[in-house]
Design an enzyme around this catalytic site. Structure first.
Site, PDB file in Angstrom:
ATOM      1  N   THR A   1      -0.475 -12.544  15.803  1.00 31.81           N
ATOM      2  CA  THR A   1      -1.518 -12.879  16.767  1.00 31.81           C
ATOM      3  C   THR A   1      -1.555 -11.785  17.820  1.00 31.81           C
ATOM      4  OG1 THR A   1      -1.215 -15.243  16.415  1.00 31.81           O
ATOM      5  CG2 THR A   1      -2.258 -14.577  18.484  1.00 31.81           C
TER       6      THR A   1
ATOM      7  N   LYS B   1      -8.684 -16.396  16.442  1.00 31.37           N
ATOM      8  CA  LYS B   1      -7.314 -16.882  16.681  1.00 31.37           C
ATOM      9  C   LYS B   1      -7.035 -16.995  18.175  1.00 31.37           C
ATOM     10  CE  LYS B   1      -3.118 -18.187  15.590  1.00 31.37           C
ATOM     11  NZ  LYS B   1      -2.003 -17.480  14.956  1.00 31.37           N
TER      12      LYS B   1
ATOM     13  N   LYS C   1       3.308 -15.071  25.400  1.00 30.45           N
ATOM     14  CA  LYS C   1       2.634 -13.910  24.792  1.00 30.45           C
ATOM     15  C   LYS C   1       1.137 -14.171  24.571  1.00 30.45           C
ATOM     16  CE  LYS C   1       2.899 -13.104  20.173  1.00 30.45           C
ATOM     17  NZ  LYS C   1       1.565 -12.869  19.579  1.00 30.45           N
TER      18      LYS C   1
END
Lengths: 309, 309
Positions: free
Chosen positions: B104, B180, B248
């Protein structure tokens, strides 16, 4: 005189939710008296076969169940205990009867109102509803209820008509309201996040219809994303549930957090978005209007345009 | 020499997700070479029948499909193009082969890596995965993919083994990553909100098992509420997905917002909660540890205690 089993019912508040509840009870063959300050609401109630009264006290005379379908604690208080201009429902309803109170309010307000009712010889069922106007009209509401066994005993036959799911959450008023506030915290955050995410997706140049399809099948989905994003995709902000409802409900969460010294940072950021959307003139539009706020701020071209009507 | 149809496959990154992908491919009868810097991961891969290599370049030699299952853009770049100490996969894989990249990361990073791959004669499929380790192991992942028709043509037979749902979202790398990131924005907000709400409920004195039952049947529900709150109810914070993953991912959302001048206030408040939870020593624990942060701050007694192990 009628026996207690065929209890007389009053419904106070005949807006989209209250009219649905009253109509469901009428369809079930019950006699229902009612009151609302708005003439249009009263006309629809009479059309459905209800007995219209001139104020909450007149509607509630000799009633053993008074269902209050208003929005705020202040409105509930005015219905129960009257104002300068009219008497309240508690003064005229049957002693030993039950108030079924559905407004979303702080648990402390519920406890205060319940105590005053009990002091006047009337039971209080804390019974916030969810499901929206369609389910109110079809008798398929969900009710998060708490109150004494006596309050439940009297309210149960009426709840069985109004609702498909009744959670019995405890024997004290205030518990139902607490459950409802936890639900509203999540619901409000999820609406704000859905609007933030779908406009962010638009800003990234994505096909937002495809985003809806992918997200509703993924771990990012929520009940509210699935329910509200179609309003954004269609550009239809006619109010299914208004922005100002969440200004109120997340405002209650914020005040509960202050009183309990419990931080709610995610709910606080969602509240600010609803408040900004309301301040921008969209308070009475659908709560998915938070997406139009993002579109206005960032110059995005959403379906139906970003301007409030 | 083997025909192109029976393409040689490498899987780089054999953590919980990568090992699941590699095992699924091995079970399907494919030959899989692999690499991971962690010896325990390598041992499990060899047990499953994989051909272990000493670095990404060795694992990828002559491969026509290289599946990269690492966490960050920087790790992906090191796998693809090497480091001071070893060569990268792009140097040794077949020309005209495809990189299937699952980390990702920001769409801009994807576009940059894809351009470098294409300049070296290798296709790049932007293919972020979701589903968690159980679905990786059973070949039931969801993949949000974008890339050229040639990249899809080569990757399709491998995707068909790894995943039950493959969204084909466009013909350019970066679109899959954008989808995503929208999902991660929502997922992160919903986890933080679930933890805020369930601890708020506890503070209100509610039975939080009952809250779970009521909310999962109400408009306040989300995929993440339903999936993560059981960790809080059991007091089990062994990492299904770690706090630092959302530090993150919401960090990427924040940076994308800064770059695009697009505000994301709800995601920003969720990011701060994950960051606080990580700062409090729980970065590698399950992401539902945000509930323990609330419990520590407010002195709540949660199942399993509020302290990080």
């Amino acid at each position: 005189m009628k026996p207690a089993e065929t209890s007389q019912i009053a419904v106070i508040g005949l807006g989209s939710m209250g009219l649905g509840v009253a109509s469901t009870l009428l369809r079930a063959g019950r006699t229902v008296s009612g009151y609302d300050p708005v003439p249009e609401a009263c006309a629809k109630f009479e059309e459905a076969g209800g007995r219209l009264a001139t104020d909450p006290a007149a509607a509630s005379r000799d009633a053993s169940v008074v269902v209050i379908v208003v929005v705020t604690a202040a409105q509930t208080e005015a219905v129960l205990f009257g104002t300068d201009s009219h008497e309240g429902a508690v003064a005229t309803m049957r002693r030993g009867g039950v108030v079924l109170s559905s407004a979303t309010m702080a648990p402390d307000d519920v406890r205060r109102l319940a105590e005053r009712c009990e002091a006047a010889g009337v039971d209080y069922l804390d019974a916030p509803m969810s499901g929206g106007m369609a389910r109110a009209a079809s008798g398929e509401l969900t009710v998060m209820a708490s109150g004494s066994p006596a309050a439940f005993a009297l309210a149960d036959p009426i709840l069985a008509i109004m609702a498909t799911t009744v959670y019995r959450l405890g024997d004290k008023p205030g518990i139902g309201a607490s459950f409802k506030m936890v639900n509203q915290l999540l619901a409000g955050v999820h609406i704000a996040a859905a609007c933030e995410a779908i406009t962010f997706a638009k800003r990234l140049g994505l096909d937002i219809n495809k985003v809806f399809e992918v997200i509703t099948a993924s771990a990012g989905n929520s009940w509210m994303f699935e329910n509200r994003v179609p309003h954004v995709l269609k550009g239809d902000y006619s109010p299914a549930s208004a922005v100002d409802i969440f200004v109120k409900d997340l405002g209650i969460v914020a005040n509960m957090g202050l009183a309990a010294k419990f931080p709610t940072p995610v709910a606080a950021s969602a509240l600010q978005l609803f408040l900004m959307t309301s301040a921008a003139g969209m308070g009475r539009d659908d709560d998915a209007s938070v997406a139009r706020l993002f579109a206005q701020m960032t110059g995005l071209d959403l379906p139906g345009g970003a301007k409030a009507k």
